[in-house]
Design an enzyme around this catalytic site. Structure first.
Site, PDB file in Angstrom:
ATOM      1  N   HIS A   1       0.836  -1.196   0.000  1.00  0.00           N
ATOM      2  CA  HIS A   1       0.000   0.000   0.000  1.00  0.00           C
ATOM      3  C   HIS A   1       0.874   1.251   0.000  1.00  0.00           C
ATOM      4  CE1 HIS A   1       0.979  -0.703   4.196  1.00  0.00           C
ATOM      5  NE2 HIS A   1       0.545   0.502   4.535  1.00  0.00           N
TER       6      HIS A   1
ATOM      7  N   HIS B   1       1.751   3.794   1.856  1.00  0.00           N
ATOM      8  CA  HIS B   1       2.161   4.482   3.073  1.00  0.00           C
ATOM      9  C   HIS B   1       3.686   4.528   3.109  1.00  0.00           C
ATOM     10  CE1 HIS B   1      -1.770   4.103   5.644  1.00  0.00           C
ATOM     11  NE2 HIS B   1      -1.805   5.083   4.773  1.00  0.00           N
TER      12      HIS B   1
ATOM     13  N   ASP C   1       6.132   4.155   5.206  1.00  0.00           N
ATOM     14  CA  ASP C   1       6.999   3.146   5.800  1.00  0.00           C
ATOM     15  C   ASP C   1       7.087   1.872   4.963  1.00  0.00           C
ATOM     16  OD1 ASP C   1       4.257   2.953   6.647  1.00  0.00           O
ATOM     17  OD2 ASP C   1       4.831   1.448   8.121  1.00  0.00           O
ATOM     18  N   HIS C   2       6.369   1.862   3.838  1.00  0.00           N
ATOM     19  CA  HIS C   2       6.426   0.710   2.936  1.00  0.00           C
ATOM     20  C   HIS C   2       6.989   1.066   1.562  1.00  0.00           C
ATOM     21  CE1 HIS C   2       3.973  -2.051   5.519  1.00  0.00           C
ATOM     22  NE2 HIS C   2       3.667  -0.874   6.058  1.00  0.00           N
TER      23      HIS C   2
ATOM     24  N   HIS D   1      -7.226  -1.893   5.555  1.00  0.00           N
ATOM     25  CA  HIS D   1      -6.389  -0.900   6.204  1.00  0.00           C
ATOM     26  C   HIS D   1      -7.022   0.469   5.976  1.00  0.00           C
ATOM     27  CE1 HIS D   1      -2.866   0.512   8.188  1.00  0.00           C
ATOM     28  NE2 HIS D   1      -2.249   0.980   7.113  1.00  0.00           N
TER      29      HIS D   1
ATOM     30  N   ASP E   1      -0.348  -4.164   5.863  1.00  0.00           N
ATOM     31  CA  ASP E   1      -0.942  -3.805   7.136  1.00  0.00           C
ATOM     32  C   ASP E   1      -2.438  -4.114   7.045  1.00  0.00           C
ATOM     33  OD1 ASP E   1       1.577  -2.650   7.139  1.00  0.00           O
ATOM     34  OD2 ASP E   1       0.921  -0.777   7.996  1.00  0.00           O
TER      35      ASP E   1
ATOM     36  N   HIS F   1       5.937  -5.958  12.138  1.00  0.00           N
ATOM     37  CA  HIS F   1       5.353  -4.614  12.040  1.00  0.00           C
ATOM     38  C   HIS F   1       5.043  -4.080  13.437  1.00  0.00           C
ATOM     39  CE1 HIS F   1       2.675  -1.322  10.602  1.00  0.00           C
ATOM     40  NE2 HIS F   1       3.472  -1.372   9.547  1.00  0.00           N
TER      41      HIS F   1
END
Length: 304
Positions: free
Chosen positions: A63, A65, A67-68, A143, A213, A271
């Site tokens: 996705h 975001h 942090d990914h 999510h 997530d 995570h």
């Protein structure tokens, strides 16, 4: 058995800590490398892992975001600086495409290779990549933004030759590959030796599911039923269940419940929220429901 390993490059969540890197994993299946998510610092972790760059052909992003995905610009650029010529394929939700376009237009205008982005429908369970040795399926997750996990499924291999039977019937070397493909063997006197007598069954097909997530989704169990290894986020403990629900995440209890419902062989949780200085509390919570649980950590290599 053929190589099928998972290398953990990062298993933390959005808030940086000194203990964990953001989400990133490398799957090595028969010497083909797949990157799952690409958090900040991925290329540094990759170098520490000792894995080669040239065998990476496909990147799967869950996705859009940070942090990914914040590790993508550096990874793409560095591979260009190293003279890469083979194309790179990136898979992810449609929301990720503007980011990829900006990265390529601002930082990677003179790449020596082509980057192709493939839009993933996060609402469907479907094959998004396939070659002779594997299939990669999407897993619809829940999510705060469209999100999909990935199921990596090994394709069946060829049967094993029974050396003692090959020697007994005097089968020549040139015929072995054909027998593996399913042919019988005919002897000089016309006797037919069935393929089944000359081979033993191939190794069992193995599967790895990457689910982050996401909130707890009971129906996900049927899509990952019987997987050899399930990675499921466990951002919070059950004491923070309200927070987990608010931010679209799971607790360690949620992860263990899914593993149990899916009859997974092993569970790996990760995570982790930055609020935990020691993830043992998450491990113990999960193991109370699903005993065969391990903690992800940077540098860990798990054989599927």
């Amino acid at each position: 058995m053929q190589l099928f390993d998972v290398h953990i490059l990062g298993c933390g969540s959005a808030l940086p800590t000194a203990r964990h890197k953001p989400s990133a994993q490398v799957v090595n299946l028969r010497e083909k490398l797949l990157l799952l998510d690409c958090g900040e610092g991925t290329q540094e972790q990759w170098r520490r892992s000792g894995l080669g760059w040239q065998k990476l052909g496909h990147v799967f992003i869950t996705h859009a975001h940070g942090d990914h995905v914040f590790g993508l610009p550096g990874l793409i650029s560095t591979m260009g600086l190293m003279g890469r010529t083979a194309g790179l394929h990136i898979y992810g939700p449609a929301e990720l495409k503007p980011y990829i376009d900006v990265v390529l237009s601002c930082f990677c205008q003179l790449l020596s290779y082509e980057v192709t982005f493939h839009v993933v429908d996060t609402r469907k369970h479907a094959v998004v990549f396939e070659d002779r040795s594997m299939r990669v399926w999407t897993l619809p997750l829940q999510h705060r933004t469209p999100c999909a996990g990935y199921l990596i499924e090994e394709k069946p291999g060829l049967p094993h030759i029974r050396r003692e039977m090959i020697d007994h019937y005097g089968v020549p070397t040139w015929a072995i590959n054909r027998i593996k493909q399913g042919d019988d063997w005919q002897m000089d006197d016309g006797t037919v030796v069935p393929h089944s007598q000359l081979t033993s069954p191939p190794d069992p097909v193995r599967r790895y599911a990457y689910c982050t997530d996401t909130m707890y989704i009971p129906q996900l169990a049927s899509l990952v039923e019987g997987v050899d290894l399930l990675y499921h986020e466990a951002t919070y403990s059950s004491e923070d269940a309200v927070r987990a629900s608010k931010y679209g995440h799971s607790t360690a209890t949620d992860a263990a419940r899914l593993a149990k419902d899916a009859a997974a062989k092993r569970l790996m949780i990760g995570h982790y929220s930055a609020r935990y200085d020691d993830e043992t509390v998450l491990l113990n919570e999960a193991k109370a429901i699903f005993p065969n649980t391990i903690l992800a950590k940077e540098g860990l290599q798990v054989h599927v």
